[in-house]
Design a protein around this motif. Structure first.
Motif, short mmCIF file in Angstrom:
data_model
loop_
_atom_site.label_atom_id
_atom_site.label_comp_id
_atom_site.label_asym_id
_atom_site.label_seq_id
_atom_site.Cartn_x
_atom_site.Cartn_y
_atom_site.Cartn_z
N ILE A 69 -38.92 -13.14 17.96
CA ILE A 69 -39.94 -13.71 17.07
C ILE A 69 -39.29 -14.25 15.80
O ILE A 69 -38.33 -13.67 15.29
CB ILE A 69 -41.02 -12.66 16.71
N VAL A 70 -39.82 -15.39 15.33
CA VAL A 70 -39.49 -15.93 14.01
C VAL A 70 -40.77 -15.93 13.19
O VAL A 70 -41.79 -16.48 13.62
CB VAL A 70 -38.92 -17.36 14.10
N GLY A 71 -40.73 -15.30 12.03
CA GLY A 71 -41.90 -15.22 11.17
C GLY A 71 -41.70 -16.03 9.90
O GLY A 71 -40.65 -15.93 9.25
N ARG A 72 -42.69 -16.84 9.56
CA ARG A 72 -42.67 -17.63 8.32
C ARG A 72 -43.71 -17.05 7.37
O ARG A 72 -44.88 -16.91 7.74
CB ARG A 72 -42.97 -19.08 8.67
N THR A 73 -43.29 -16.72 6.16
CA THR A 73 -44.17 -16.05 5.19
C THR A 73 -45.05 -17.06 4.47
O THR A 73 -45.04 -17.15 3.25
CB THR A 73 -43.35 -15.25 4.18
N GLY A 74 -45.80 -17.82 5.21
CA GLY A 74 -46.72 -18.81 4.67
C GLY A 74 -47.38 -19.53 5.82
O GLY A 74 -47.12 -19.24 6.99
N ILE A 75 -48.21 -20.51 5.50
CA ILE A 75 -48.96 -21.20 6.54
C ILE A 75 -48.17 -22.30 7.21
O ILE A 75 -48.38 -22.64 8.38
CB ILE A 75 -50.27 -21.77 5.94
N ASP A 76 -47.22 -22.89 6.50
CA ASP A 76 -46.53 -24.10 6.96
C ASP A 76 -45.35 -23.73 7.85
O ASP A 76 -44.46 -22.99 7.44
CB ASP A 76 -46.03 -24.89 5.74
N VAL A 77 -45.33 -24.23 9.11
CA VAL A 77 -44.20 -23.99 10.00
C VAL A 77 -43.33 -25.24 10.14
O VAL A 77 -42.50 -25.33 11.04
CB VAL A 77 -44.65 -23.50 11.38
N ASP A 78 -43.53 -26.23 9.26
CA ASP A 78 -42.65 -27.40 9.26
C ASP A 78 -41.22 -26.94 9.05
O ASP A 78 -40.93 -26.05 8.24
CB ASP A 78 -43.04 -28.37 8.14
N GLY A 79 -40.30 -27.56 9.78
CA GLY A 79 -38.90 -27.19 9.68
C GLY A 79 -38.49 -26.16 10.71
O GLY A 79 -37.29 -25.93 10.91
N ILE A 80 -39.45 -25.52 11.37
CA ILE A 80 -39.15 -24.63 12.49
C ILE A 80 -39.33 -25.42 13.78
O ILE A 80 -40.39 -26.01 14.01
CB ILE A 80 -40.07 -23.40 12.50
N ASP A 81 -38.30 -25.47 14.60
CA ASP A 81 -38.38 -26.22 15.86
C ASP A 81 -39.18 -25.40 16.86
O ASP A 81 -38.64 -24.65 17.67
CB ASP A 81 -36.97 -26.50 16.38
N VAL A 82 -40.51 -25.55 16.78
CA VAL A 82 -41.40 -24.73 17.60
C VAL A 82 -41.21 -25.04 19.09
O VAL A 82 -41.27 -24.14 19.93
CB VAL A 82 -42.87 -24.96 17.18
N ALA A 83 -40.96 -26.30 19.42
CA ALA A 83 -40.78 -26.67 20.83
C ALA A 83 -39.58 -25.96 21.44
O ALA A 83 -39.65 -25.42 22.55
CB ALA A 83 -40.64 -28.19 20.96
N THR A 84 -38.46 -25.96 20.72
CA THR A 84 -37.27 -25.28 21.23
C THR A 84 -37.47 -23.77 21.26
O THR A 84 -37.03 -23.08 22.18
CB THR A 84 -36.04 -25.63 20.38
N ALA A 85 -38.16 -23.24 20.25
CA ALA A 85 -38.48 -21.80 20.25
C ALA A 85 -39.27 -21.44 21.51
O ALA A 85 -38.98 -20.44 22.18
CB ALA A 85 -39.27 -21.43 19.00
N THR A 86 -40.23 -22.27 21.85
CA THR A 86 -41.06 -22.01 23.02
C THR A 86 -40.22 -22.08 24.29
O THR A 86 -40.37 -21.23 25.19
CB THR A 86 -42.20 -23.04 23.09
N GLU A 87 -39.33 -23.05 24.39
CA GLU A 87 -38.46 -23.16 25.56
C GLU A 87 -37.63 -21.89 25.75
O GLU A 87 -37.39 -21.47 26.89
CB GLU A 87 -37.52 -24.36 25.40
N HIS A 88 -37.24 -21.28 24.65
CA HIS A 88 -36.40 -20.08 24.73
C HIS A 88 -37.23 -18.79 24.70
O HIS A 88 -36.67 -17.70 24.62
CB HIS A 88 -35.39 -20.08 23.59
N GLY A 89 -38.54 -18.92 24.76
CA GLY A 89 -39.40 -17.74 24.82
C GLY A 89 -39.52 -16.97 23.53
O GLY A 89 -39.78 -15.77 23.54
N VAL A 90 -39.35 -17.66 22.39
CA VAL A 90 -39.40 -17.00 21.09
C VAL A 90 -40.75 -17.29 20.43
O VAL A 90 -41.16 -18.46 20.31
CB VAL A 90 -38.26 -17.48 20.17
N ILE A 91 -41.43 -16.26 19.99
CA ILE A 91 -42.69 -16.42 19.28
C ILE A 91 -42.42 -16.98 17.88
O ILE A 91 -41.49 -16.55 17.20
CB ILE A 91 -43.42 -15.07 19.15
N VAL A 92 -43.23 -17.94 17.46
CA VAL A 92 -43.21 -18.42 16.08
C VAL A 92 -44.55 -18.04 15.45
O VAL A 92 -45.61 -18.40 15.96
CB VAL A 92 -43.00 -19.94 16.00
#
Length: 537
Positions: free
Chosen positions: A75-98
């Motif tokens: 899991i990658v956690g962002r301490t705010g609402i904005d997830v810009d700058g996190i490569d969510v698509a690649t995280a999903t491919e690797h099975g990582v929760i954002v």
């Protein structure tokens, strides 16, 4: 705090400015928390290797290279609402929760937007600056009162709803343009839902609460706003900044206040900088001590939930399960995953398609997370790295067609899950149900009706329906010291083929299977593993 199974100590890497409250919760749970400073994606990937969780603030991007190298990340956690700058698509491919922490920002941003509205309407920053410069501009700055005026909201996200409630309490009429919003929710806070033209025509003050990739408000829309004020605390891409600067500079609009800009940091040559009656702040609406502490605690709770297999309520790339629905959905998800694991281990062909059918009470639940569990159950025994996050992606990656269907009524059962795997003209179906006592049962295997308990080592035997076969199987297992914990039989017709399911205390070895298969009455033997060692036999 989430509760559940006991998890081993995990390594958690924290970068950027994250409040201590959440980090203490992670340490108290027995995990190894490391706070580090990084410079660039390469260093972030270095420190994240081996970590199970990564917590970052809104100023720390998490690019693809991090997910490619940090293979233990859950899991990658962002301490705010904005997830810009996190490569969510690649995280999903690797099975990582954002996951993010949107609820912690709502109140802080809403309060700031109200503050900007007062500031621009009353000329507060201009009076401050001119006084600091030595000018007593007492008679030059004539502001506008809010009472009795109309506020227009463009967009109606969580912050917009909070702003609308506060403006209504301040005595303003509130109109809302929200093409994707909830009209009933607008009425609940005393607002009226209107189209964009009406919103612009009626608003004395306009506040932006939408997410756009291109401007929604350009020269024509700002002209329609007339001599009103605009406040933008959430979406810098929603307003044409050059058009806004011109409208205020020319006196067509009385003023504006901006905390969200299209390019951050704001360039030196931005037209917004040169207009006195445009108040600009450096994207600080979210930054309060309370919000940052709450964001830290929220993300910590989500990390703990991920470690314990509980719902991650603010995950942006996982099918959502409300916490109060989780106790109902989880047994169905476990059942579907188990049915799928049995089906794929019994299937001899090359997998091309997976069909999952839900019938009965289960269809009233959110089935997407249940489907993700089922796909994980199919793919995991094949050695494909799948989980609830990336199951759909894994299906696409391997060219597997996925079909999901629902039926209101389940014949003979209160609920029924059917998983069918197919390929090369062959297919195999397994059906399962969840009993009222919470116990799962396998009720059909390849059209044979059974009532088998899905657990541990399962030996599934196809055999001729002849006297003495069941005794023979029991004798062979006894000779090899393999204890039978449970047995379930089914047949198509007297004297035809039969199917038997045995729950065994130990995994039968190749010598056991060879001894069984030496008998002509035994047509096929398959060992299905449900203990996490899911290799096809």
């Amino acid at each position: 705090m989430p509760t559940g199974i006991v998890t081993p100590h995990m390594e958690i890497v924290v970068t950027g400015s994250v409040e201590d409250a959440g980090l203490a919760a992670l340490s108290d749970a027995g995990h190894d928390v490391r706070t580090v400073a990084v410079d660039g994606a390469g260093e972030l990937a270095d420190v994240a290797e081996g970590a199970a969780a990564l917590i970052v603030d809104e100023d720390t991007p998490v690019p693809a290279v991090v997910f490619e190298r940090a293979t233990a990340l859950q899991i990658v956690g962002r301490t705010g609402i904005d997830v810009d700058g996190i490569d969510v698509a690649t995280a999903t491919e690797h099975g990582v929760i954002v996951a993010n922490a949107p609820e912690t920002d709502v109140r802080a941003v809403a309060e700031y937007v109200i503050g900007l509205l007062f500031a621009t309407a009353r000329g507060i920053p201009q009076g401050h600056v001119r006084l600091k410069d030595g000018e007593w501009a007492k008679g030059d700055i004539i502001g506008s009162e809010l009472d009795g005026k109309t506020a227009g909201l463009v967009g109606f996200d969580d912050v917009g709803q909070e702003v609308g409630k506060r403006l209504d309490n301040l005595g303003l009429d509130v109109v809302v343009y929200a093409p994707d919003g909830d009209g009933e929710r607008a009425a609940q806070i005393g607002a009226e839902r209107v189209d964009l033209d009406t919103c612009l025509d009626r608003a004395d003050f306009l506040s932006i609460h939408t997410e756009r990739d291109e401007p929604l408000l350009g020269e024509a829309e700002l002209a329609a706003l007339g001599d009103g004020y605009l406040v933008n605390g959430t979406d810098g891409d929603a307003v044409d900044e050059t058009a806004l600067a011109n409208a205020v500079a020319d006196g067509d609009m009385q003023g504006a206040a901006v905390d969200a800009v299209s390019v951050s940091p704001l360039p030196d040559d931005s037209p917004l900088r040169s207009v006195e009656d445009i108040v600009i702040t450096p994207e600080i609406a979210r930054h309060t001590a309370t919000a940052e502490e709450s964001g830290s605690t929220s993300v910590a709770n989500q990390v703990l939930a991920a470690f314990e297999g509980q719902p991650v309520t603010n995950a942006v790339n996982v099918p959502s399960i409300p916490p109060d629905a989780y106790p109902v959905v989880k047994p169905y998800a476990d059942l579907t995953e188990t049915v799928a694991r049995i089906a794929i281990q019994l299937f001899d062909g090359d997998l091309e398609a997976v069909s999952i059918e839900y019938a009965g009470d289960i269809v009233t639940e959110t089935v997407e997370p249940i489907t993700a569990a089922g796909l994980t159950g199919v793919f995991d025994p094949l050695g494909w790295d799948a989980n609830q996050v990336n199951a759909r992606h894994v299906a696409d990656q391997h060219g597997i067609d996925v079909d999901v269907s629902t039926i209101r009524e389940a014949a003979d059962f209160q609920n029924l899950v059917t998983v069918t795997v197919s390929g090369g003209g062959d297919e195999l179906s397994v059906e399962g149900t969840q009993f009222a006592d919470g116990e799962p049962r396998i009720v059909s295997i390849d059209r044979y009706w059974v009532e088998a308990i899905p657990h541990g080592h399962m030996l599934i035997v196809r055999n001729a329906d002849e006297p003495g076969v069941i005794g023979f199987i029991g004798t062979v297992l006894g000779e090899y010291d393999v204890n039978i914990a449970g047995m379930f039989n089914a047949r198509e017709a007297i004297g035809g083929e039969a199917l038997s399911v045995y729950n065994l205390d130990d995994e039968p070895g190749e010598d056991v299977l060879a001894a069984l298969n030496d008998d002509d009455r035994i047509l096929e033997t398959t060992v299905v593993e449900l203990n996490g060692q899911n290799a096809r036999e």
